[in-house]
Design a protein around this motif. Structure first.
Motif, PDB file in Angstrom:
ATOM      1  N   PHE A  14      32.939  77.875 -11.273  1.00 19.55           N
ATOM      2  CA  PHE A  14      33.085  76.441 -11.033  1.00 19.55           C
ATOM      3  C   PHE A  14      33.777  75.758 -12.212  1.00 19.55           C
ATOM      4  O   PHE A  14      34.665  74.919 -12.035  1.00 19.55           O
ATOM      5  CB  PHE A  14      31.706  75.798 -10.809  1.00 19.55           C
ATOM      6  CG  PHE A  14      31.730  74.297 -10.846  1.00 19.55           C
ATOM      7  CD1 PHE A  14      32.288  73.564  -9.805  1.00 19.55           C
ATOM      8  CD2 PHE A  14      31.202  73.607 -11.937  1.00 19.55           C
ATOM      9  CE1 PHE A  14      32.326  72.170  -9.849  1.00 19.55           C
ATOM     10  CE2 PHE A  14      31.235  72.225 -11.987  1.00 19.55           C
ATOM     11  CZ  PHE A  14      31.797  71.501 -10.935  1.00 19.55           C
ATOM     12  N   ALA A  15      33.377  76.112 -13.426  1.00 16.11           N
ATOM     13  CA  ALA A  15      33.847  75.399 -14.614  1.00 16.11           C
ATOM     14  C   ALA A  15      35.227  75.827 -15.091  1.00 16.11           C
ATOM     15  O   ALA A  15      35.985  74.998 -15.613  1.00 16.11           O
ATOM     16  CB  ALA A  15      32.834  75.587 -15.756  1.00 16.11           C
ATOM     17  N   LEU A  16      35.562  77.082 -14.927  1.00 12.40           N
ATOM     18  CA  LEU A  16      36.800  77.612 -15.503  1.00 12.40           C
ATOM     19  C   LEU A  16      38.045  76.804 -15.146  1.00 12.40           C
ATOM     20  O   LEU A  16      38.855  76.517 -16.043  1.00 12.40           O
ATOM     21  CB  LEU A  16      36.968  79.081 -15.122  1.00 12.40           C
ATOM     22  CG  LEU A  16      37.866  79.906 -16.020  1.00 12.40           C
ATOM     23  CD1 LEU A  16      37.507  79.786 -17.491  1.00 12.40           C
ATOM     24  CD2 LEU A  16      37.816  81.368 -15.587  1.00 12.40           C
ATOM     25  N   ASN A  28      38.867  74.091 -24.373  1.00 18.91           N
ATOM     26  CA  ASN A  28      39.300  74.952 -23.280  1.00 18.91           C
ATOM     27  C   ASN A  28      38.345  76.139 -23.128  1.00 18.91           C
ATOM     28  O   ASN A  28      37.289  76.181 -23.771  1.00 18.91           O
ATOM     29  CB  ASN A  28      40.738  75.406 -23.541  1.00 18.91           C
ATOM     30  CG  ASN A  28      40.893  76.061 -24.902  1.00 18.91           C
ATOM     31  OD1 ASN A  28      39.976  76.683 -25.422  1.00 18.91           O
ATOM     32  ND2 ASN A  28      42.070  75.905 -25.498  1.00 18.91           N
ATOM     33  N   ALA A  29      38.741  77.099 -22.313  1.00 19.34           N
ATOM     34  CA  ALA A  29      37.881  78.255 -22.053  1.00 19.34           C
ATOM     35  C   ALA A  29      37.627  79.075 -23.314  1.00 19.34           C
ATOM     36  O   ALA A  29      36.543  79.646 -23.473  1.00 19.34           O
ATOM     37  CB  ALA A  29      38.496  79.123 -20.959  1.00 19.34           C
ATOM     38  N   ALA A  30      38.588  79.144 -24.220  1.00 16.57           N
ATOM     39  CA  ALA A  30      38.377  79.888 -25.468  1.00 16.57           C
ATOM     40  C   ALA A  30      37.247  79.257 -26.284  1.00 16.57           C
ATOM     41  O   ALA A  30      36.424  79.974 -26.872  1.00 16.57           O
ATOM     42  CB  ALA A  30      39.667  79.937 -26.285  1.00 16.57           C
ATOM     43  N   VAL A  53      26.646  75.296 -22.099  1.00 17.04           N
ATOM     44  CA  VAL A  53      27.945  75.553 -22.730  1.00 17.04           C
ATOM     45  C   VAL A  53      29.048  75.413 -21.690  1.00 17.04           C
ATOM     46  O   VAL A  53      30.063  74.747 -21.938  1.00 17.04           O
ATOM     47  CB  VAL A  53      27.980  76.952 -23.395  1.00 17.04           C
ATOM     48  CG1 VAL A  53      29.402  77.317 -23.812  1.00 17.04           C
ATOM     49  CG2 VAL A  53      27.060  76.999 -24.611  1.00 17.04           C
ATOM     50  N   TRP A  54      28.851  75.996 -20.516  1.00 21.21           N
ATOM     51  CA  TRP A  54      29.877  75.880 -19.466  1.00 21.21           C
ATOM     52  C   TRP A  54      30.065  74.438 -19.018  1.00 21.21           C
ATOM     53  O   TRP A  54      31.168  74.032 -18.667  1.00 21.21           O
ATOM     54  CB  TRP A  54      29.551  76.780 -18.272  1.00 21.21           C
ATOM     55  CG  TRP A  54      29.977  78.192 -18.513  1.00 21.21           C
ATOM     56  CD1 TRP A  54      29.181  79.275 -18.725  1.00 21.21           C
ATOM     57  CD2 TRP A  54      31.323  78.664 -18.608  1.00 21.21           C
ATOM     58  NE1 TRP A  54      29.954  80.393 -18.956  1.00 21.21           N
ATOM     59  CE2 TRP A  54      31.274  80.045 -18.876  1.00 21.21           C
ATOM     60  CE3 TRP A  54      32.571  78.052 -18.493  1.00 21.21           C
ATOM     61  CZ2 TRP A  54      32.415  80.828 -19.034  1.00 21.21           C
ATOM     62  CZ3 TRP A  54      33.711  78.825 -18.644  1.00 21.21           C
ATOM     63  CH2 TRP A  54      33.631  80.199 -18.918  1.00 21.21           C
ATOM     64  N   GLY A  55      29.015  73.635 -19.075  1.00 21.21           N
ATOM     65  CA  GLY A  55      29.118  72.259 -18.599  1.00 21.21           C
ATOM     66  C   GLY A  55      29.497  71.226 -19.634  1.00 21.21           C
ATOM     67  O   GLY A  55      29.923  70.133 -19.294  1.00 21.21           O
TER      68      GLY A  55
END
Length: 188
Positions: A14-16, A28-30, A53-55
């Motif tokens: 969902f987050a990516l 960003n994702a990194a 962390v993802w949110g």
């Protein structure tokens, strides 16, 4: 796969796309993966922290001042759609809001998340310089003089704290963070 593992995999999916949006030079994702690694390598990564962390930077607009609130709300809506418990949703919401860095963390989990978010400040000089340049890129719309003034204020805010890192797990980054921040303020 456990229920928690399944929820985490769905959270990443969902987050990516949010973290891959144009204009994200640092948030960003990194950055997400670095935070997850920082928590995991210290043996403190929990499912709730991983979800937070993802949110935490799900919504990122360098022109807005309410990214954390919008991220917390958007991620909470997603968690609700996944039938996450009210307690978990409340915890994740509070964790994400802690990354505003506006007040001291209220719980150990908040402190760990905030410290992981700030771990870049205590990174090697080269990694810190890359972060600093990426932040400037995200704020390219801000005129140089205004950027320097605003950035100095933010960096001095961290330097003026008694301690940048509040958990023992991240305390070892303190000296390098102060060195990095002092240098950055001096260059501004």
């Amino acid at each position: 796969m456990s229920v928690e593992g399944e929820l985490l995999a769905k959270a990443e999916a969902f987050a990516l796309p949010h973290y891959l949006e144009a204009g994200r030079a640092y948030h960003n994702a990194a950055h997400v993966r670095t935070m997850l690694d920082a928590l995991e390598s210290r043996g403190v990564l929990t499912p709730a922290l991983a979800l937070a962390v993802w949110g935490h930077d799900l919504i990122y607009d360098a022109r807005a001042g309410n990214n954390e609130e919008r991220s917390a709300s958007t991620f909470d809506g997603w968690l609700a759609s996944q039938k996450a418990s009210a307690d978990l949703r409340k915890e994740i919401h509070a964790l994400i809001l802690a990354t505003k860095h506006a007040a001291p963390p209220a719980t150990r989990a908040e402190a760990l998340l905030v410290d992981a978010d700030l771990a870049i400040l205590g990174a090697s000089a080269a990694d810190f310089a890359a972060y600093d340049a990426a932040i400037r890129q995200e704020y390219a719309h801000v005129p140089a003089l205004l950027y320097r003034m605003g950035r100095k204020k933010v960096l001095r805010g961290f330097l003026n704290r008694e301690r940048i890192y509040t958990t023992p797990e991240f305390a070892g980054l303190e000296a390098q963070a102060r060195w990095n921040l002092t240098g950055a303020v001096g260059r501004l």
